[in-house]
Design a protein around this motif. Structure first.
Motif, PDB file in Angstrom:
ATOM      1  N   ASP A  73     -31.790  94.429  34.165  1.00 29.54           N
ATOM      2  CA  ASP A  73     -30.835  95.030  35.090  1.00 29.54           C
ATOM      3  C   ASP A  73     -31.050  96.537  35.158  1.00 29.54           C
ATOM      4  O   ASP A  73     -32.040  97.058  34.644  1.00 29.54           O
ATOM      5  N   GLU A  74     -30.123  97.212  35.781  1.00 29.13           N
ATOM      6  CA  GLU A  74     -30.254  98.638  36.046  1.00 29.13           C
ATOM      7  C   GLU A  74     -30.525  99.461  34.782  1.00 29.13           C
ATOM      8  O   GLU A  74     -30.067  99.130  33.696  1.00 29.13           O
ATOM      9  N   ASN A  75     -31.234 100.556  34.994  1.00 25.42           N
ATOM     10  CA  ASN A  75     -31.535 101.537  33.952  1.00 25.42           C
ATOM     11  C   ASN A  75     -32.389 100.976  32.824  1.00 25.42           C
ATOM     12  O   ASN A  75     -32.185 101.299  31.653  1.00 25.42           O
ATOM     13  N   ASN A  76     -33.351 100.150  33.204  1.00 24.08           N
ATOM     14  CA  ASN A  76     -34.301  99.595  32.245  1.00 24.08           C
ATOM     15  C   ASN A  76     -35.704  99.612  32.839  1.00 24.08           C
ATOM     16  O   ASN A  76     -35.883  99.426  34.045  1.00 24.08           O
ATOM     17  N   PHE A  77     -36.676  99.829  31.963  1.00 25.85           N
ATOM     18  CA  PHE A  77     -38.073  99.732  32.361  1.00 25.85           C
ATOM     19  C   PHE A  77     -38.474  98.265  32.411  1.00 25.85           C
ATOM     20  O   PHE A  77     -37.931  97.432  31.684  1.00 25.85           O
ATOM     21  N   LEU A  78     -39.443  97.986  33.252  1.00 23.50           N
ATOM     22  CA  LEU A  78     -39.982  96.639  33.355  1.00 23.50           C
ATOM     23  C   LEU A  78     -41.498  96.745  33.418  1.00 23.50           C
ATOM     24  O   LEU A  78     -42.044  97.430  34.290  1.00 23.50           O
ATOM     25  N   ALA A  79     -42.146  96.092  32.462  1.00 23.73           N
ATOM     26  CA  ALA A  79     -43.611  96.042  32.438  1.00 23.73           C
ATOM     27  C   ALA A  79     -44.028  94.914  31.514  1.00 23.73           C
ATOM     28  O   ALA A  79     -43.397  94.680  30.485  1.00 23.73           O
ATOM     29  N   ASP A  80     -45.062  94.217  31.889  1.00 20.77           N
ATOM     30  CA  ASP A  80     -45.679  93.239  31.001  1.00 20.77           C
ATOM     31  C   ASP A  80     -46.641  94.075  30.151  1.00 20.77           C
ATOM     32  O   ASP A  80     -47.795  94.288  30.517  1.00 20.77           O
ATOM     33  N   ILE A  81     -46.128  94.584  29.048  1.00 23.95           N
ATOM     34  CA  ILE A  81     -46.854  95.559  28.230  1.00 23.95           C
ATOM     35  C   ILE A  81     -48.216  95.044  27.801  1.00 23.95           C
ATOM     36  O   ILE A  81     -49.215  95.762  27.886  1.00 23.95           O
ATOM     37  N   ASN A  82     -48.282  93.801  27.348  1.00 26.35           N
ATOM     38  CA  ASN A  82     -49.550  93.246  26.880  1.00 26.35           C
ATOM     39  C   ASN A  82     -50.585  93.228  28.011  1.00 26.35           C
ATOM     40  O   ASN A  82     -51.706  93.707  27.843  1.00 26.35           O
ATOM     41  N   SER A  83     -50.201  92.691  29.160  1.00 26.79           N
ATOM     42  CA  SER A  83     -51.132  92.618  30.291  1.00 26.79           C
ATOM     43  C   SER A  83     -51.477  94.006  30.819  1.00 26.79           C
ATOM     44  O   SER A  83     -52.623  94.276  31.166  1.00 26.79           O
ATOM     45  N   TYR A  84     -50.483  94.883  30.867  1.00 29.46           N
ATOM     46  CA  TYR A  84     -50.697  96.245  31.363  1.00 29.46           C
ATOM     47  C   TYR A  84     -51.677  97.008  30.459  1.00 29.46           C
ATOM     48  O   TYR A  84     -52.647  97.590  30.932  1.00 29.46           O
ATOM     49  N   ASN A  85     -51.420  96.982  29.154  1.00 31.61           N
ATOM     50  CA  ASN A  85     -52.263  97.736  28.216  1.00 31.61           C
ATOM     51  C   ASN A  85     -53.672  97.170  28.100  1.00 31.61           C
ATOM     52  O   ASN A  85     -54.640  97.915  28.007  1.00 31.61           O
ATOM     53  N   GLN A  86     -53.786  95.846  28.094  1.00 31.15           N
ATOM     54  CA  GLN A  86     -55.093  95.226  27.908  1.00 31.15           C
ATOM     55  C   GLN A  86     -55.821  94.946  29.218  1.00 31.15           C
ATOM     56  O   GLN A  86     -56.953  94.469  29.196  1.00 31.15           O
ATOM     57  N   GLN A  87     -55.151  95.219  30.341  1.00 33.34           N
ATOM     58  CA  GLN A  87     -55.724  94.972  31.664  1.00 33.34           C
ATOM     59  C   GLN A  87     -56.175  93.524  31.820  1.00 33.34           C
ATOM     60  O   GLN A  87     -57.297  93.236  32.254  1.00 33.34           O
ATOM     61  N   ILE A  88     -55.265  92.618  31.443  1.00 34.32           N
ATOM     62  CA  ILE A  88     -55.527  91.186  31.594  1.00 34.32           C
ATOM     63  C   ILE A  88     -54.463  90.589  32.514  1.00 34.32           C
ATOM     64  O   ILE A  88     -53.362  91.127  32.636  1.00 34.32           O
ATOM     65  N   PRO A  89     -54.778  89.469  33.169  1.00 33.45           N
ATOM     66  CA  PRO A  89     -53.795  88.860  34.067  1.00 33.45           C
ATOM     67  C   PRO A  89     -52.523  88.441  33.330  1.00 33.45           C
ATOM     68  O   PRO A  89     -52.573  87.931  32.209  1.00 33.45           O
ATOM     69  N   SER A  90     -51.408  88.667  33.977  1.00 34.08           N
ATOM     70  CA  SER A  90     -50.108  88.297  33.437  1.00 34.08           C
ATOM     71  C   SER A  90     -49.892  86.800  33.561  1.00 34.08           C
ATOM     72  O   SER A  90     -50.449  86.152  34.450  1.00 34.08           O
ATOM     73  N   THR A  91     -49.068  86.248  32.699  1.00 30.93           N
ATOM     74  CA  THR A  91     -48.706  84.830  32.780  1.00 30.93           C
ATOM     75  C   THR A  91     -47.303  84.661  33.354  1.00 30.93           C
ATOM     76  O   THR A  91     -46.794  83.550  33.429  1.00 30.93           O
ATOM     77  N   GLU A  92     -46.673  85.766  33.732  1.00 33.56           N
ATOM     78  CA  GLU A  92     -45.282  85.741  34.164  1.00 33.56           C
ATOM     79  C   GLU A  92     -45.125  86.188  35.612  1.00 33.56           C
ATOM     80  O   GLU A  92     -45.931  86.942  36.141  1.00 33.56           O
TER      81      GLU A  92
END
Length: 189
Positions: A73-92
């Motif tokens: 919800d509001e005032n929160n970050f959103l990122a698939d940290i594992n996929s973002y950092n490793q540059q791999i496709p997300s599963t979500e």
């Protein structure tokens, strides 16, 4: 933009010049209810800060059932940290369940802020640690609770969300059927 800056300031110090740089690099976007912000199989290339609305993170199990992992919800970050950092496709998948507004920090912007702002990486590390801790604290109790306890704890921990989330998504998150959730709600009134 002010909500993002205030959030960042909870995790470290930023001077006026640094705040100006962040504000100039961030991009404000919107997404409509039911649209997907991100799809599984794609590599995330940005981090977002949700300023208005609710998104849900979901996936499909091996039977093809869609399951809700959690809500943002509001005032929160959103990122698939594992996929973002490793540059791999997300599963979500990430879906807007209300109309949403959010602030985007692209990968190149995050890199530039890291190279320009002393302490930026430390701020991001603290935010990431908080996010992971929140995720663990959200998931761990649910493994030992029955459906009624899970629902009551959800209401207690997220009092403003229950009336803004479709029952089918809430039931999926709680690991129960929509009819079971309706019975639970009826019994606790």
């Amino acid at each position: 933009m002010e909500t993002l800056i205030n959030y960042l300031l909870q995790f470290g110090n930023l001077n006026r010049q640094q705040i100006g740089l962040i504000s100039s690099k961030a991009v404000i976007k919107e997404i409509k209810k039911d649209e997907y912000y991100h799809e599984a199989g794609k590599i995330p290339c940005e981090v977002i800060f949700l300023t208005d609305g609710i998104m849900r993170v979901c996936y499909y199990n091996n039977k093809g059932d869609e399951l809700t992992k959690y809500f943002i919800d509001e005032n929160n970050f959103l990122a698939d940290i594992n996929s973002y950092n490793q540059q791999i496709p997300s599963t979500e998948y990430v879906q807007a369940i209300t109309d949403c507004k959010y602030i985007v920090l692209s990968r190149p912007v995050m890199r530039e802020l890291s190279l320009t702002i002393i302490g930026w990486d430390e701020i991001i590390a603290k935010i990431t640690a908080k996010g992971l801790s929140d995720k663990i604290n959200r998931i761990s109790p649910m493994m030992t609770e029955d459906a009624t306890e899970r629902y009551l704890n959800f209401l207690n921990n997220y009092p403003g969300l229950a009336n803004r989330i479709p029952l089918s998504y809430l039931a999926s998150y709680l690991g129960i059927t929509p009819s079971s959730l309706s019975r639970i709600r009826k019994n606790i009134r």
